[in-house]
Write a protein that holds these residues in place. Structure first.
Motif, PDB file in Angstrom:
ATOM      1  N   GLY A  38       1.027  -1.043  -0.200  1.00 57.89           N
ATOM      2  CA  GLY A  38      -0.622  -0.383  -0.185  1.00 57.89           C
ATOM      3  C   GLY A  38       0.933   1.251  -0.134  1.00 57.89           C
ATOM      4  O   GLY A  38       2.200   0.965  -0.047  1.00 57.89           O
ATOM      5  N   PRO A  39       0.638   2.552   0.100  1.00 60.77           N
ATOM      6  CA  PRO A  39       0.861   3.991   0.368  1.00 60.77           C
ATOM      7  C   PRO A  39       1.968   3.570   1.073  1.00 60.77           C
ATOM      8  O   PRO A  39       2.069   3.041   1.759  1.00 60.77           O
ATOM      9  N   ASN A  40       3.262   4.537   1.036  1.00 59.21           N
ATOM     10  CA  ASN A  40       4.658   4.888   2.188  1.00 59.21           C
ATOM     11  C   ASN A  40       5.416   3.914   2.434  1.00 59.21           C
ATOM     12  O   ASN A  40       5.783   3.548   3.394  1.00 59.21           O
ATOM     13  N   HIS A  41       4.787   2.404   0.920  1.00 55.61           N
ATOM     14  CA  HIS A  41       5.662   1.332   1.325  1.00 55.61           C
ATOM     15  C   HIS A  41       7.178   1.811   0.967  1.00 55.61           C
ATOM     16  O   HIS A  41       7.151   2.809   0.148  1.00 55.61           O
ATOM     17  N   PHE A  42       8.101   1.548   1.292  1.00 55.20           N
ATOM     18  CA  PHE A  42       9.522   1.684   1.184  1.00 55.20           C
ATOM     19  C   PHE A  42      10.114   1.095   0.054  1.00 55.20           C
ATOM     20  O   PHE A  42       9.798  -0.257   0.026  1.00 55.20           O
ATOM     21  N   PRO A  43      10.514   1.348  -0.835  1.00 56.55           N
ATOM     22  CA  PRO A  43      10.912   1.395  -2.348  1.00 56.55           C
ATOM     23  C   PRO A  43      12.295   0.048  -2.539  1.00 56.55           C
ATOM     24  O   PRO A  43      12.868  -0.361  -3.177  1.00 56.55           O
ATOM     25  N   GLU A  44      12.246  -0.651  -1.018  1.00 57.78           N
ATOM     26  CA  GLU A  44      12.979  -1.766  -0.853  1.00 57.78           C
ATOM     27  C   GLU A  44      12.377  -3.261  -0.723  1.00 57.78           C
ATOM     28  O   GLU A  44      13.350  -4.405  -1.936  1.00 57.78           O
ATOM     29  N   LYS A  45      11.143  -2.917  -0.877  1.00 56.63           N
ATOM     30  CA  LYS A  45      10.594  -4.102  -0.785  1.00 56.63           C
ATOM     31  C   LYS A  45       9.736  -4.517  -1.845  1.00 56.63           C
ATOM     32  O   LYS A  45       9.311  -3.171  -3.183  1.00 56.63           O
ATOM     33  N   LEU A  46       9.542  -5.782  -2.748  1.00 59.29           N
ATOM     34  CA  LEU A  46       8.727  -6.162  -4.025  1.00 59.29           C
ATOM     35  C   LEU A  46       7.724  -5.429  -5.166  1.00 59.29           C
ATOM     36  O   LEU A  46       8.337  -4.934  -6.008  1.00 59.29           O
ATOM     37  N   ILE A  47       7.031  -4.906  -3.957  1.00 65.86           N
ATOM     38  CA  ILE A  47       5.893  -4.403  -4.919  1.00 65.86           C
ATOM     39  C   ILE A  47       6.736  -2.889  -5.334  1.00 65.86           C
ATOM     40  O   ILE A  47       5.725  -2.182  -6.551  1.00 65.86           O
ATOM     41  N   PRO A  48       6.426  -1.641  -4.401  1.00 64.63           N
ATOM     42  CA  PRO A  48       7.362  -0.689  -4.236  1.00 64.63           C
ATOM     43  C   PRO A  48       8.573  -0.513  -5.035  1.00 64.63           C
ATOM     44  O   PRO A  48       8.776   0.593  -5.546  1.00 64.63           O
ATOM     45  N   LEU A  49       9.408  -1.499  -4.755  1.00 62.86           N
ATOM     46  CA  LEU A  49      10.136  -1.497  -5.961  1.00 62.86           C
ATOM     47  C   LEU A  49       9.855  -1.633  -7.470  1.00 62.86           C
ATOM     48  O   LEU A  49      11.277  -0.530  -8.105  1.00 62.86           O
ATOM     49  N   CYS A  50       8.920  -2.917  -7.140  1.00 65.21           N
ATOM     50  CA  CYS A  50       8.484  -2.579  -8.712  1.00 65.21           C
ATOM     51  C   CYS A  50       7.833  -1.643  -9.623  1.00 65.21           C
ATOM     52  O   CYS A  50       8.758  -0.952 -10.979  1.00 65.21           O
ATOM     53  N   ILE A  51       6.919  -1.048  -8.713  1.00 64.97           N
ATOM     54  CA  ILE A  51       6.492   0.142  -8.793  1.00 64.97           C
ATOM     55  C   ILE A  51       7.520   0.862 -10.132  1.00 64.97           C
ATOM     56  O   ILE A  51       7.771   2.183 -10.450  1.00 64.97           O
ATOM     57  N   ASN A  52       8.311   1.350  -8.254  1.00 65.65           N
ATOM     58  CA  ASN A  52       9.280   2.767  -9.136  1.00 65.65           C
ATOM     59  C   ASN A  52      10.431   2.051 -10.622  1.00 65.65           C
ATOM     60  O   ASN A  52      10.582   2.738 -11.186  1.00 65.65           O
ATOM     61  N   ASN A  53      11.149   1.020 -10.182  1.00 68.42           N
ATOM     62  CA  ASN A  53      11.439   0.998 -11.920  1.00 68.42           C
ATOM     63  C   ASN A  53      10.516   0.660 -12.926  1.00 68.42           C
ATOM     64  O   ASN A  53      11.352   1.349 -13.420  1.00 68.42           O
ATOM     65  N   ILE A  54       9.310   0.331 -12.898  1.00 70.34           N
ATOM     66  CA  ILE A  54       8.667   0.582 -14.382  1.00 70.34           C
ATOM     67  C   ILE A  54       8.465   1.889 -14.378  1.00 70.34           C
ATOM     68  O   ILE A  54       8.623   2.078 -15.423  1.00 70.34           O
ATOM     69  N   LYS A  55       8.419   2.932 -13.491  1.00 69.92           N
ATOM     70  CA  LYS A  55       7.673   4.244 -14.214  1.00 69.92           C
ATOM     71  C   LYS A  55       8.879   4.662 -14.507  1.00 69.92           C
ATOM     72  O   LYS A  55       9.603   5.293 -15.458  1.00 69.92           O
ATOM     73  N   HIS A  56      10.844   4.014 -14.545  1.00 62.91           N
ATOM     74  CA  HIS A  56      11.574   4.797 -14.389  1.00 62.91           C
ATOM     75  C   HIS A  56      12.518   3.691 -15.764  1.00 62.91           C
ATOM     76  O   HIS A  56      13.981   3.792 -15.475  1.00 62.91           O
ATOM     77  N   ASN A  57      11.293   2.774 -15.787  1.00 59.90           N
ATOM     78  CA  ASN A  57      11.850   2.079 -17.017  1.00 59.90           C
ATOM     79  C   ASN A  57      13.519   1.326 -16.927  1.00 59.90           C
ATOM     80  O   ASN A  57      13.540   1.072 -17.547  1.00 59.90           O
ATOM     81  N   LYS A  58      13.247   0.581 -15.265  1.00 62.04           N
ATOM     82  CA  LYS A  58      14.319  -0.102 -15.076  1.00 62.04           C
ATOM     83  C   LYS A  58      13.710  -1.695 -15.209  1.00 62.04           C
ATOM     84  O   LYS A  58      13.082  -1.822 -14.886  1.00 62.04           O
ATOM     85  N   PRO A  59      14.508  -2.342 -14.986  1.00 60.33           N
ATOM     86  CA  PRO A  59      14.856  -4.068 -14.877  1.00 60.33           C
ATOM     87  C   PRO A  59      14.195  -3.811 -13.297  1.00 60.33           C
ATOM     88  O   PRO A  59      14.362  -3.163 -12.312  1.00 60.33           O
ATOM     89  N   LEU A  60      13.771  -5.325 -13.690  1.00 58.65           N
ATOM     90  CA  LEU A  60      12.463  -5.566 -12.438  1.00 58.65           C
ATOM     91  C   LEU A  60      13.214  -6.897 -11.809  1.00 58.65           C
ATOM     92  O   LEU A  60      13.003  -8.213 -12.573  1.00 58.65           O
TER      93      LEU A  60
END
Ligand code: NAD
Ligand code: TYD
Length: 351
Positions: free
Chosen positions: A191-213
Motif C-alpha cells: 500500500g501507500p508509504n511502503h519503502f521501495p526496497e520491498k518487492l511491490i514498491p520497488l517494482c512500481i518505481n522501476n517500471i516508472k523509470h524503465n529499470k529492470p525488475l
C-alpha cells in the motif's frame, strides 16, 4: 481491554506504523498518541504530514535500543499502553547485517518490556503491551496448509529469527511478570508509504523509470498480501477487543506468486502510463535467488475473523490499483526516499 487513553506507538514514522498512527489519531480524538521513532532510513515524518498538527498527536525522536532513554521516556510520558511496531523489517538487509536486527528487534523490544514493567508494576491490569509481529516467524510452507496461531515457530532468516525471539520475550514477560501483552502475526503488507526496497514498491518505481525488475530465483515464491489499512484496522480491533495473553494471526487469504504480482503491476502501469500492452513486462529480469528464500507464507486468520469480527476490505487487484495511483500521484515522496542512501543500498544489492 485496557484504559487506552495515552498510547505510545513505536515505529510510527514507518510504513505500517504511519497508517496505525493516522487511524488512532483521527478515530480517537480523546486519546493522546505518542509516536516514538528513531527515523532510520525507513522512518519518514512526511508519511504523517496530514495529521502532524492534530492536538492529540505528539512525535518523540528516540531509539528503542537506548535503555536509559526508554526508562526515562516511560517515566515522563507514562503511557497507558504500547503499540510496538518499531523494527528493522527487511529480510535482505538482515542477511547482510544480522546484528542490527538483534539490536533493534530483540534488545529494543526487551528495553520496552522492561520500561513498561517498571512503570506498570503497581497495577498491571489497566495496561496493554501490544507487540506487532510477522507470519515469517512460522517459517516456510510447501504447497499445502496454513500458519495457525498454534503453529510451531521455525524462523529461517535473520529477520524472522529476530522477530521470533522478540515474540518469545513478550510471552516470557507475560508468564514471568504478569505483563499484559497481546501479539499479532501478520502476512505481507502493501500500500501507500511502503519503502521501495520491498518487492511491490520497488517494482512500481522501476517500471516508472524503465529499470529492470529483479525477480529472485524463478519468481515461484508465494506471499499472502494484505492492504496496509486493513492491517491497521486489525490492530485497532485487537487492541480494543483482543484478549490479554492471546495471539492473533492477520491475513487476507490472498496468496500470489511473485512473478504473477510483477506481471499484474506491469499490466496496471502500462495502462496508467499509456504504454503499449506488454511494454513493462520486458523489464522482468531473473536474478540470483535470495539466500535461504522462504518458499511460501499463508496465514489462517479465522480466529481474528470469527472471534473479533475483523475482515479484509479490499480485493488485491483493487488494492494494487490504489497503490499504483498513490505512487504516481506522490512522486515527490518517491523521489525523496530514493535519493541519497537508497542509491547506495540499491547498488550494493543489485549491482
Ligand atoms: P518499516 O521498516 O517501514 O518501519 C519501521 C519503523 O521503525 C521506521 O519508522 C523506523 O525509523 C523505526 N525504527 C527502526 N529502528 C528503530 C529503533 N531502534 N528505535 C526506534 N524506531 C526505530 O517497517 P514496517 O513494514 O512498517 O513494519 C512495522 C512492523 O510490522 C515491524 O515490527 C514488522 O516486523 C511488522 N510487520 C511488517 C510486515 C510488512 O509486510 N511490512 C508484515 C507483518 C509484520
Ligand atoms: P519482500 O517485499 O522483501 O518481503 P518478504 O521477504 O518479507 O516477504 O519480498 C517479497 C517477495 O519478493 C519475496 O519472496 C522476495 C521477492 N523479491 C524479489 O523477487 N525481488 C526483489 O527485488 C525483492 C526485494 C523481493
Amino acid at each position: 481491554m485496557a484504559a487506552n487513553k495515552k498510547i505510545l506507538i513505536t515505529g510510527g514514522a514507518g510504513f505500517i506504523g504511519s497508517h496505525v498512527v493516522r487511524l488512532f489519531v483521527t478515530k480517537y480524538p480523546d486519546y493522546q498518541i505518542y509516536n516514538l521513532d528513531a527515523l532510520t532510513y525507513a522512518g519518514n515524518l512526511e508519511n504523517l504530514k496530514d495529521i502532524e498538527e492534530q492536538d492529540n498527536y505528539h512525535f518523540v525522536k528516540g531509539d528503542i535500543t537506548d535503555e536509559a532513554a526508554m526508562t526515562e521516556l516511560f517515566q515522563e510520558i507514562k503511557p497507558d499502553s504500547v503499540l510496538h511496531l518499531a523494527a528493522e523489517s527487511h529480510v535482505d538487509r538482515s542477511i547482510k547485517d544480522p546484528m542490527a536486527f538483534i539490536r533493534t528487534n530483540v534488545m529494543g523490544t526487551v528495553n520496552l518490556l522492561n520500561a513498561a514493567k517498571e512503570l506498570w508494576k503497581e497495577d498491571m491490569d489497566n495496561h496493554l503491551f501490544y507487540h506487532i509481529s510477522t507470519d515469517e516467524v512460522y517459517g516456510s510452507l510447501d504447497d499445502g496448509g496454513y500458519f495457525l496461531e498454534t503453529t510451531s515457530y521455525d524462523p529461517k532468516s535473520p529477520y524472522s529469527a529476530s522477530k521470533a525471539s522478540s515474540d518469545h520475550f513478550v510471552r516470557a514477560y507475560r508468564n514471568t511478570y504478569g505483563l499484559p501483552v497481546v501479539i499479532s502475526n501478520c502476512s505481507n503488507n502493501y500500500g501507500p508509504n511502503h519503502f521501495p526496497e520491498k518487492l511491490i514498491p520497488l517494482c512500481i518505481n522501476n517500471i516508472k523509470h524503465n529499470k529492470p525488475l529483479p525477480i529472485y530465483g524463478k519468481g515461484e515464491n508465494v506471499r499472502d498480501w494484505l492492504y496496509v489499512e486493513d492491517h491497521a484496522r486489525a490492530i485497532d480491533t485487537i487492541f480494543h477487543q483482543g484478549k490479554v495473553g492471546e495471539t492473533y494471526n492477520i491475513g487476507g487469504f490472498n496468496e500470489w506468486k511473485n512473478i504473477d504480482i510483477v506481471r499484474l503491476l506491469c499490466q496496471v502501469m502500462d495502462k496508467k502510463l499509456d504504454r503499449a500492452e506488454g511494454t513493462s513486462e520486458k523489464l522482468i529480469t531473473f536474478v540470483t535467488d535470495r539466500a535461504g528464500h522462504d518458499l511460501r507464507y499463508a496465514i489462517d486468520a479465522h480466529k481474528l475473523m470469527n472471534e473479533l469480527g475483523w475482515e479484509p476490505s479490499l480485493q488485491f487487484e483493487e488494492g494494487i490499483e490504489k497503490t499504483v495511483d498513490w505512487y504516481l500521484t506522490n512522486e515527490d515522496w518517491l523521489d525523496n526516499v530514493t535519493s541519497g542512501n537508497y542509491q547506495k543500498y540499491y547498488t550494493g544489492q543489485y549491482g
